[in-house]
Write a protein that holds these residues in place. Structure first.
Motif, PDB file in Angstrom:
ATOM      1  N   MET A   1      13.550  -2.132 -12.303  1.00 56.20           N
ATOM      2  CA  MET A   1      13.286  -0.714 -12.114  1.00 56.20           C
ATOM      3  C   MET A   1      12.263  -0.528 -10.990  1.00 56.20           C
ATOM      4  SD  MET A   1      11.821   2.045 -14.863  1.00 56.20           S
ATOM      5  CE  MET A   1      13.177   1.751 -15.984  1.00 56.20           C
ATOM      6  N   SER A   2      12.454   0.475 -10.153  1.00 61.11           N
ATOM      7  CA  SER A   2      11.540   0.729  -9.050  1.00 61.11           C
ATOM      8  C   SER A   2      10.151   1.098  -9.557  1.00 61.11           C
ATOM      9  CB  SER A   2      12.089   1.877  -8.186  1.00 61.11           C
ATOM     10  OG  SER A   2      11.136   2.256  -7.232  1.00 61.11           O
ATOM     11  N   LYS A   3       9.122   0.570  -8.888  1.00 62.71           N
ATOM     12  CA  LYS A   3       7.733   0.896  -9.235  1.00 62.71           C
ATOM     13  C   LYS A   3       7.361   2.307  -8.807  1.00 62.71           C
ATOM     14  CE  LYS A   3       6.023  -3.870  -8.951  1.00 62.71           C
ATOM     15  NZ  LYS A   3       5.060  -4.772  -8.292  1.00 62.71           N
ATOM     16  N   LEU A   4       8.246   2.959  -8.038  1.00 68.63           N
ATOM     17  CA  LEU A   4       7.942   4.295  -7.538  1.00 68.63           C
ATOM     18  C   LEU A   4       7.697   5.274  -8.680  1.00 68.63           C
ATOM     19  CD1 LEU A   4       7.696   6.128  -5.045  1.00 68.63           C
ATOM     20  CD2 LEU A   4      10.162   6.550  -5.210  1.00 68.63           C
ATOM     21  N   ARG A   5       8.391   5.072  -9.803  1.00 68.17           N
ATOM     22  CA  ARG A   5       8.240   5.999 -10.929  1.00 68.17           C
ATOM     23  C   ARG A   5       6.813   6.002 -11.463  1.00 68.17           C
ATOM     24  NH1 ARG A   5      12.894   5.727 -15.343  1.00 68.17           N
ATOM     25  NH2 ARG A   5      11.613   7.470 -16.066  1.00 68.17           N
ATOM     26  N   SER A   6       6.159   4.855 -11.375  1.00 70.80           N
ATOM     27  CA  SER A   6       4.772   4.788 -11.874  1.00 70.80           C
ATOM     28  C   SER A   6       3.751   5.190 -10.821  1.00 70.80           C
ATOM     29  CB  SER A   6       4.468   3.364 -12.354  1.00 70.80           C
ATOM     30  OG  SER A   6       4.531   2.443 -11.266  1.00 70.80           O
ATOM     31  N   LEU A   7       4.187   5.303  -9.547  1.00 64.85           N
ATOM     32  CA  LEU A   7       3.261   5.632  -8.471  1.00 64.85           C
ATOM     33  C   LEU A   7       3.188   7.122  -8.160  1.00 64.85           C
ATOM     34  CD1 LEU A   7       4.116   2.703  -6.013  1.00 64.85           C
ATOM     35  CD2 LEU A   7       2.080   2.935  -7.444  1.00 64.85           C
ATOM     36  N   VAL A   8       4.132   7.900  -8.667  1.00 63.51           N
ATOM     37  CA  VAL A   8       4.109   9.355  -8.464  1.00 63.51           C
ATOM     38  C   VAL A   8       4.233  10.048  -9.813  1.00 63.51           C
ATOM     39  CG1 VAL A   8       5.095   9.240  -6.151  1.00 63.51           C
ATOM     40  CG2 VAL A   8       6.615   9.439  -8.120  1.00 63.51           C
ATOM     41  N   PRO A   9       3.580  11.225  -9.951  1.00 62.11           N
ATOM     42  CA  PRO A   9       3.676  11.945 -11.227  1.00 62.11           C
ATOM     43  C   PRO A   9       5.118  12.330 -11.564  1.00 62.11           C
ATOM     44  CG  PRO A   9       1.985  12.897  -9.802  1.00 62.11           C
ATOM     45  CD  PRO A   9       2.757  11.927  -8.978  1.00 62.11           C
ATOM     46  N   SER A  10       5.885  12.721 -10.531  1.00 65.52           N
ATOM     47  CA  SER A  10       7.282  13.113 -10.716  1.00 65.52           C
ATOM     48  C   SER A  10       7.943  13.163  -9.341  1.00 65.52           C
ATOM     49  CB  SER A  10       7.395  14.485 -11.387  1.00 65.52           C
ATOM     50  OG  SER A  10       6.891  15.497 -10.516  1.00 65.52           O
ATOM     51  N   THR A  11       9.258  13.136  -9.333  1.00 65.25           N
ATOM     52  CA  THR A  11       9.953  13.258  -8.048  1.00 65.25           C
ATOM     53  C   THR A  11       9.690  14.632  -7.434  1.00 65.25           C
ATOM     54  OG1 THR A  11      11.945  13.948  -9.263  1.00 65.25           O
ATOM     55  CG2 THR A  11      11.792  11.627  -8.614  1.00 65.25           C
ATOM     56  N   HIS A  12       9.501  15.637  -8.274  1.00 70.36           N
ATOM     57  CA  HIS A  12       9.221  16.985  -7.776  1.00 70.36           C
ATOM     58  C   HIS A  12       7.938  17.008  -6.950  1.00 70.36           C
ATOM     59  CE1 HIS A  12       9.047  21.331  -7.573  1.00 70.36           C
ATOM     60  NE2 HIS A  12       7.829  21.311  -8.109  1.00 70.36           N
TER      61      HIS A  12
ATOM     62  N   PHE B   1      -0.967  15.215  -7.729  1.00 72.51           N
ATOM     63  CA  PHE B   1      -0.446  14.114  -6.918  1.00 72.51           C
ATOM     64  C   PHE B   1      -1.600  13.304  -6.326  1.00 72.51           C
ATOM     65  CE2 PHE B   1       2.449  12.942  -3.078  1.00 72.51           C
ATOM     66  CZ  PHE B   1       2.820  11.757  -3.705  1.00 72.51           C
ATOM     67  N   GLU B   2      -2.602  14.023  -5.794  1.00 66.68           N
ATOM     68  CA  GLU B   2      -3.775  13.344  -5.224  1.00 66.68           C
ATOM     69  C   GLU B   2      -4.500  12.537  -6.297  1.00 66.68           C
ATOM     70  OE1 GLU B   2      -5.269  16.121  -1.545  1.00 66.68           O
ATOM     71  OE2 GLU B   2      -5.579  16.893  -3.578  1.00 66.68           O
ATOM     72  N   LYS B   3      -4.612  13.114  -7.492  1.00 69.39           N
ATOM     73  CA  LYS B   3      -5.286  12.416  -8.589  1.00 69.39           C
ATOM     74  C   LYS B   3      -4.529  11.145  -8.954  1.00 69.39           C
ATOM     75  CE  LYS B   3      -6.967  13.123 -13.321  1.00 69.39           C
ATOM     76  NZ  LYS B   3      -7.068  14.095 -14.451  1.00 69.39           N
ATOM     77  N   HIS B   4      -3.208  11.246  -8.959  1.00 71.51           N
ATOM     78  CA  HIS B   4      -2.385  10.089  -9.304  1.00 71.51           C
ATOM     79  C   HIS B   4      -2.490   9.001  -8.229  1.00 71.51           C
ATOM     80  CE1 HIS B   4       0.729   8.768 -12.163  1.00 71.51           C
ATOM     81  NE2 HIS B   4       1.234   8.082 -11.150  1.00 71.51           N
ATOM     82  N   CYS B   5      -2.589   9.440  -6.951  1.00 71.80           N
ATOM     83  CA  CYS B   5      -2.690   8.485  -5.833  1.00 71.80           C
ATOM     84  C   CYS B   5      -4.102   7.909  -5.713  1.00 71.80           C
ATOM     85  CB  CYS B   5      -2.326   9.171  -4.518  1.00 71.80           C
ATOM     86  SG  CYS B   5      -0.598   9.654  -4.383  1.00 71.80           S
ATOM     87  N   GLY B   6      -5.077   8.619  -6.284  1.00 76.29           N
ATOM     88  CA  GLY B   6      -6.460   8.161  -6.202  1.00 76.29           C
ATOM     89  C   GLY B   6      -7.089   8.391  -4.844  1.00 76.29           C
ATOM     90  N   THR B   7      -6.570   9.375  -4.072  1.00 75.95           N
ATOM     91  CA  THR B   7      -7.124   9.678  -2.754  1.00 75.95           C
ATOM     92  C   THR B   7      -6.759  11.099  -2.355  1.00 75.95           C
ATOM     93  OG1 THR B   7      -7.274   8.925  -0.459  1.00 75.95           O
ATOM     94  CG2 THR B   7      -5.102   8.869  -1.460  1.00 75.95           C
ATOM     95  N   SER B   8      -7.557  11.686  -1.467  1.00 74.69           N
ATOM     96  CA  SER B   8      -7.268  13.030  -0.961  1.00 74.69           C
ATOM     97  C   SER B   8      -6.195  12.952   0.113  1.00 74.69           C
ATOM     98  CB  SER B   8      -8.533  13.655  -0.362  1.00 74.69           C
ATOM     99  OG  SER B   8      -9.515  13.856  -1.366  1.00 74.69           O
ATOM    100  N   LEU B   9      -5.252  13.855   0.024  1.00 76.07           N
ATOM    101  CA  LEU B   9      -4.169  13.911   0.995  1.00 76.07           C
ATOM    102  C   LEU B   9      -4.317  15.103   1.939  1.00 76.07           C
ATOM    103  CD1 LEU B   9      -1.230  13.095  -1.457  1.00 76.07           C
ATOM    104  CD2 LEU B   9      -2.383  11.512   0.110  1.00 76.07           C
ATOM    105  N   PHE B  10      -5.040  16.129   1.509  1.00 75.77           N
ATOM    106  CA  PHE B  10      -5.235  17.341   2.312  1.00 75.77           C
ATOM    107  C   PHE B  10      -6.723  17.661   2.436  1.00 75.77           C
ATOM    108  CE2 PHE B  10      -0.964  17.808   0.647  1.00 75.77           C
ATOM    109  CZ  PHE B  10      -0.238  18.293   1.727  1.00 75.77           C
ATOM    110  N   ILE B  11      -7.092  18.234   3.566  1.00 77.80           N
ATOM    111  CA  ILE B  11      -8.428  18.810   3.758  1.00 77.80           C
ATOM    112  C   ILE B  11      -8.265  20.321   3.644  1.00 77.80           C
ATOM    113  CG2 ILE B  11     -10.365  19.104   5.350  1.00 77.80           C
ATOM    114  CD1 ILE B  11      -9.458  16.501   6.714  1.00 77.80           C
TER     115      ILE B  11
END
Length: 302
Positions: free
Chosen positions: A1-12, A47-57
């Motif tokens: 199974m792809s690890k992508l499912r655990s790296l993002v909250p949802s595909t949405h 999404f940022e919380k799940h990634c553990g980093t800020s994506l937008f300023i």
């Protein structure tokens, strides 16, 4: 199974991120996705919380991507595009062409000079011209083609174009530089360009002269081409007189690129027909092409 499912909250969340990053606006992303702006803002925050980093300023002027956000957006945008293209391809929604199979002479001297008229009238329809040295059956790969058949030929999805008429043709320059022709026998004093196609039986000069009541004794095939397209090219270049066919020569004659040095013509028991495959015959785009072709060749029937 792809690890992508655990790296993002949802595909949405990936779709929300891509829209927000592309537009650099949560408001525009919300409009595009048909959701509320707070919903976009919340999805990006999760999404940022799940990634553990800020994506937008975020500031008073709107939003900008961080370095991490830029890197992620480039990968997501490229991946989305590849998936989109593949899905279009397998679902049949990709750019589709109407494929027209024709002899090299018809393709070069009838279709090529006139297809821009069709594109002006139907800019959304794409045409692929396939040059072939033999007749091909319309099928899942070939939508439309032209056959030369007995005049009483009939089948579904076929349209009569014109009778087969054969006559001498040459360039205006050749005609000016050589003695005028008064009778068929005057052809013996001119350079005749011959054609010998491997898969399409064409009338030879000897056959034509005999049917026209002339003397065939002095006809010598000094120049012979194995493709009729080359024969026409030689005539256009002023190398001699070739035999012309009613359909193939129509555009060249109407634009004075070739002329008829002798008005004698031979009308055979055959005619040109436009054909399409059964499926293409039900296709609106294909029908537009058929109707246009018949309009362009109307003078030959008149």
């Amino acid at each position: 199974m792809s690890k992508l499912r655990s790296l993002v909250p949802s595909t949405h969340s990936l779709f929300v991120f891509e829209a927000a990053a592309r537009n650099l606006s949560f408001k525009s992303a919300a409009t595009e996705l048909n959701v509320t702006q707070p919903s976009v803002s919340h999805s990006v925050k999760m999404f940022e919380k799940h990634c553990g980093t800020s994506l937008f300023i975020r500031d008073n002027r709107g939003v900008q991507l961080t370095a991490a956000g830029k890197d992620l957006y480039e990968e997501v945008a490229a991946s989305f595009r590849r998936i989109e293209l593949k899905l279009q391809s397998i679902s049949g929604r990709s750019t589709q062409y109407i494929t027209f199979a024709a002899s090299t002479s018809l393709a070069a001297h009838w279709l090529a000079p006139q297809l821009y008229h069709f594109q002006e009238e139907f800019p959304d329809i794409r045409i692929k011209v396939v040059a072939t040295d033999r007749d091909v059956e319309p099928d899942h790969e070939i939508d439309v083609t032209v056959w030369l058949r007995p005049r009483n030929f009939e089948r579904s999805n076929s349209w009569y174009i014109c009778d087969e008429e054969i006559f001498p043709v040459c360039s205006p320059g050749y005609l000016l530089a050589h003695p005028a022709l008064q009778t068929v026998d005057d052809l013996n004093g001119h350079q005749l360009v011959h054609s010998s196609d491997a898969f399409r039986k064409r009338m030879s000069w000897s056959e034509w002269v005999a049917l026209a009541g002339g003397n065939t004794g002095d006809i010598r095939p000094n120049i012979v081409f194995n493709d009729y397209q080359l024969t026409l090219q030689a005539a256009l270049a002023g190398e001699g007189i070739a035999l012309g066919w009613s359909l193939t020569a129509q555009y060249l004659l109407s634009n004075r690129l070739l002329v008829r040095p002798l008005q004698t013509k031979i009308q055979t028991e055959r005619a040109f027909f436009l054909l399409s495959s059964d499926e293409a015959g039900k296709n609106r785009r294909c029908q537009h092409l058929v109707d246009w072709f018949l309009r362009q060749s109307h003078d030959l029937r008149a």
